[in-house]
Motif scaffolding. Structure first.
Motif, PDB file in Angstrom:
ATOM      1  N   MET A   1       0.811  -1.219   0.000  1.00  0.00           N
ATOM      2  CA  MET A   1       0.000   0.000   0.000  1.00  0.00           C
ATOM      3  C   MET A   1       0.848   1.274   0.000  1.00  0.00           C
ATOM      4  O   MET A   1       0.300   2.380  -0.031  1.00  0.00           O
ATOM      5  CB  MET A   1      -0.905   0.003   1.239  1.00  0.00           C
ATOM      6  N   ILE A   2       2.173   1.127   0.076  1.00  0.00           N
ATOM      7  CA  ILE A   2       3.037   2.313   0.107  1.00  0.00           C
ATOM      8  C   ILE A   2       3.801   2.376  -1.215  1.00  0.00           C
ATOM      9  O   ILE A   2       4.568   1.461  -1.536  1.00  0.00           O
ATOM     10  CB  ILE A   2       3.985   2.271   1.323  1.00  0.00           C
ATOM     11  N   HIS A   3       3.534   3.434  -1.979  1.00  0.00           N
ATOM     12  CA  HIS A   3       4.128   3.559  -3.309  1.00  0.00           C
ATOM     13  C   HIS A   3       5.085   4.752  -3.295  1.00  0.00           C
ATOM     14  O   HIS A   3       4.636   5.898  -3.170  1.00  0.00           O
ATOM     15  CB  HIS A   3       3.041   3.750  -4.362  1.00  0.00           C
ATOM     16  N   PRO A   4       6.389   4.512  -3.428  1.00  0.00           N
ATOM     17  CA  PRO A   4       7.369   5.590  -3.269  1.00  0.00           C
ATOM     18  C   PRO A   4       7.131   6.774  -4.204  1.00  0.00           C
ATOM     19  O   PRO A   4       7.433   7.910  -3.849  1.00  0.00           O
ATOM     20  CB  PRO A   4       8.704   4.903  -3.584  1.00  0.00           C
ATOM     21  N   GLY A   5       6.543   6.529  -5.373  1.00  0.00           N
ATOM     22  CA  GLY A   5       6.303   7.631  -6.313  1.00  0.00           C
ATOM     23  C   GLY A   5       5.211   8.582  -5.870  1.00  0.00           C
ATOM     24  O   GLY A   5       5.005   9.640  -6.479  1.00  0.00           O
TER      25      GLY A   5
ATOM     26  N   THR B   1      -6.186   0.827  -6.925  1.00  0.00           N
ATOM     27  CA  THR B   1      -5.207   1.737  -6.335  1.00  0.00           C
ATOM     28  C   THR B   1      -5.466   3.131  -6.856  1.00  0.00           C
ATOM     29  O   THR B   1      -5.387   3.358  -8.067  1.00  0.00           O
ATOM     30  CB  THR B   1      -3.768   1.321  -6.703  1.00  0.00           C
ATOM     31  N   TYR B   2      -5.816   4.021  -5.963  1.00  0.00           N
ATOM     32  CA  TYR B   2      -6.066   5.412  -6.323  1.00  0.00           C
ATOM     33  C   TYR B   2      -4.949   6.282  -5.752  1.00  0.00           C
ATOM     34  O   TYR B   2      -4.419   5.988  -4.683  1.00  0.00           O
ATOM     35  CB  TYR B   2      -7.392   5.892  -5.718  1.00  0.00           C
ATOM     36  N   PRO B   3      -4.648   7.387  -6.449  1.00  0.00           N
ATOM     37  CA  PRO B   3      -3.648   8.310  -5.906  1.00  0.00           C
ATOM     38  C   PRO B   3      -4.199   9.051  -4.688  1.00  0.00           C
ATOM     39  O   PRO B   3      -5.411   9.065  -4.450  1.00  0.00           O
ATOM     40  CB  PRO B   3      -3.405   9.277  -7.071  1.00  0.00           C
ATOM     41  N   LYS B   4      -3.289   9.676  -3.955  1.00  0.00           N
ATOM     42  CA  LYS B   4      -3.698  10.349  -2.718  1.00  0.00           C
ATOM     43  C   LYS B   4      -4.662  11.498  -2.961  1.00  0.00           C
ATOM     44  O   LYS B   4      -5.478  11.829  -2.103  1.00  0.00           O
ATOM     45  CB  LYS B   4      -2.446  10.825  -1.974  1.00  0.00           C
ATOM     46  N   SER B   5      -4.574  12.108  -4.139  1.00  0.00           N
ATOM     47  CA  SER B   5      -5.376  13.315  -4.393  1.00  0.00           C
ATOM     48  C   SER B   5      -6.793  13.012  -4.880  1.00  0.00           C
ATOM     49  O   SER B   5      -7.574  13.947  -5.075  1.00  0.00           O
ATOM     50  CB  SER B   5      -4.661  14.180  -5.447  1.00  0.00           C
ATOM     51  N   VAL B   6      -7.125  11.732  -5.087  1.00  0.00           N
ATOM     52  CA  VAL B   6      -8.429  11.392  -5.686  1.00  0.00           C
ATOM     53  C   VAL B   6      -9.215  10.465  -4.754  1.00  0.00           C
ATOM     54  O   VAL B   6      -8.809   9.327  -4.508  1.00  0.00           O
ATOM     55  CB  VAL B   6      -8.240  10.714  -7.069  1.00  0.00           C
TER      56      VAL B   6
ATOM     57  N   VAL C   1      -1.030   4.812  -0.161  1.00  0.00           N
ATOM     58  CA  VAL C   1      -1.930   5.321  -1.199  1.00  0.00           C
ATOM     59  C   VAL C   1      -3.342   4.826  -0.887  1.00  0.00           C
ATOM     60  O   VAL C   1      -3.581   4.211   0.151  1.00  0.00           O
ATOM     61  CB  VAL C   1      -1.480   4.868  -2.612  1.00  0.00           C
ATOM     62  N   ARG C   2      -4.295   5.096  -1.787  1.00  0.00           N
ATOM     63  CA  ARG C   2      -5.688   4.669  -1.552  1.00  0.00           C
ATOM     64  C   ARG C   2      -5.916   3.313  -2.213  1.00  0.00           C
ATOM     65  O   ARG C   2      -6.385   3.235  -3.344  1.00  0.00           O
ATOM     66  CB  ARG C   2      -6.658   5.729  -2.095  1.00  0.00           C
ATOM     67  N   SER C   3      -5.543   2.249  -1.504  1.00  0.00           N
ATOM     68  CA  SER C   3      -5.742   0.888  -2.014  1.00  0.00           C
ATOM     69  C   SER C   3      -7.091   0.352  -1.545  1.00  0.00           C
ATOM     70  O   SER C   3      -7.558   0.720  -0.468  1.00  0.00           O
ATOM     71  CB  SER C   3      -4.668  -0.057  -1.472  1.00  0.00           C
ATOM     72  N   VAL C   4      -7.677  -0.516  -2.353  1.00  0.00           N
ATOM     73  CA  VAL C   4      -8.893  -1.230  -1.953  1.00  0.00           C
ATOM     74  C   VAL C   4      -8.705  -2.704  -2.294  1.00  0.00           C
ATOM     75  O   VAL C   4      -8.283  -3.035  -3.410  1.00  0.00           O
ATOM     76  CB  VAL C   4     -10.144  -0.744  -2.723  1.00  0.00           C
TER      77      VAL C   4
END
Ligand code: BEZ
Length: 210
Positions: free
Chosen positions: A110-114, A138-143, A121-124
């Motif tokens: 769940m941790i994506h260095p990029g 997997t969604y980015p942090k901003s969405v 990040v927003r994983s489900v």
């Protein structure tokens, strides 16, 4: 290491807002939605957890337990919980895992260095009663995520587990479905009654009663 559809969801023990859990024991025989959020006291996460709390009756109706995780400590989860109720209109009614050591977040990739920092990040993960992973997102942090879509996928998975059908683009519960390519048209007619063949490989049938 990435987790794949059909694999067993790894088990873990963790501290949560509802006490310490063994994940497989906690979900025992239920479906589960296991989702990560980047951080407590942040706006998008507050709306996401509030929406999940508000939809709890919908998850219950489908036999689904929900559980969230972030790398924040348990004291932060407890302090933040009232904000989730204020914003979403429903008190927090599912556990949040505290994972400051990042043990579970790393187990589930769940941790994506990029994505900026070492929060998740927003994983489900949608996990079935046999602990098999049935969906990953997997969604980015901003969405922020669409939790109605997560319910829709659960409806589709539960239907396609019970009948040899698949769901088309933009399917909604009650819509017509696609007969599995593993089933002959004659067998589909015997089983479902009405079958409309648009192409030899695309055959529609009304939503089956399961
Ligand atoms: C948020 O939940 O609002 C958020 C968290 C981390 C990065 C960006 C947004």
């Amino acid at each position: 290491m990435a987790l794949h559809l059909g694999e067993e969801a790894p088990n873990f023990t963790a501290e949560t807002t509802d006490g310490t859990i063994d994940f497989h024991d906690w979900k025992s025989g239920s479906w589960a939605v296991f989702f990560s959020h980047p951080a407590d006291y942040t706006p998008v996460c507050t709306t996401e957890l509030g929406k999940t709390a508000a939809l709890q009756a919908e998850f219950d109706a489908r036999g689904v337990k929900t559980i969230a995780i972030s790398v924040d400590p348990i004291e932060d989860h407890r302090g933040w919980a009232p904000d989730i109720g204020d914003v979403g209109g429903t008190d927090l009614n599912f556990p949040i895992i505290a994972d400051p050591g990042k043990r579970v977040s790393e187990l589930y990739d769940m941790i994506h260095p990029g994505e900026g920092d070492t929060s998740s990040v927003r994983s489900v993960f949608i996990i079935d009663p046999n602990n098999k992973i049935r969906l990953t997102l997997t969604y980015p942090k901003s969405v922020g995520r669409n939790f109605d879509e997560i319910l829709r996928v659960i409806d589709a998975l539960q239907l396609t587990d019970k009948a040899p059908v698949a769901t088309p683009a933009d399917w909604q519960p009650g819509d017509r479905v696609i007969v599995s390519t593993m089933v002959s048209t004659d067998d589909a007619k015997a089983r479902f009654g009405l079958v409309e063949e648009v192409k030899p490989y695309l055959r529609w049938t009304p939503a089956p009663k399961v």
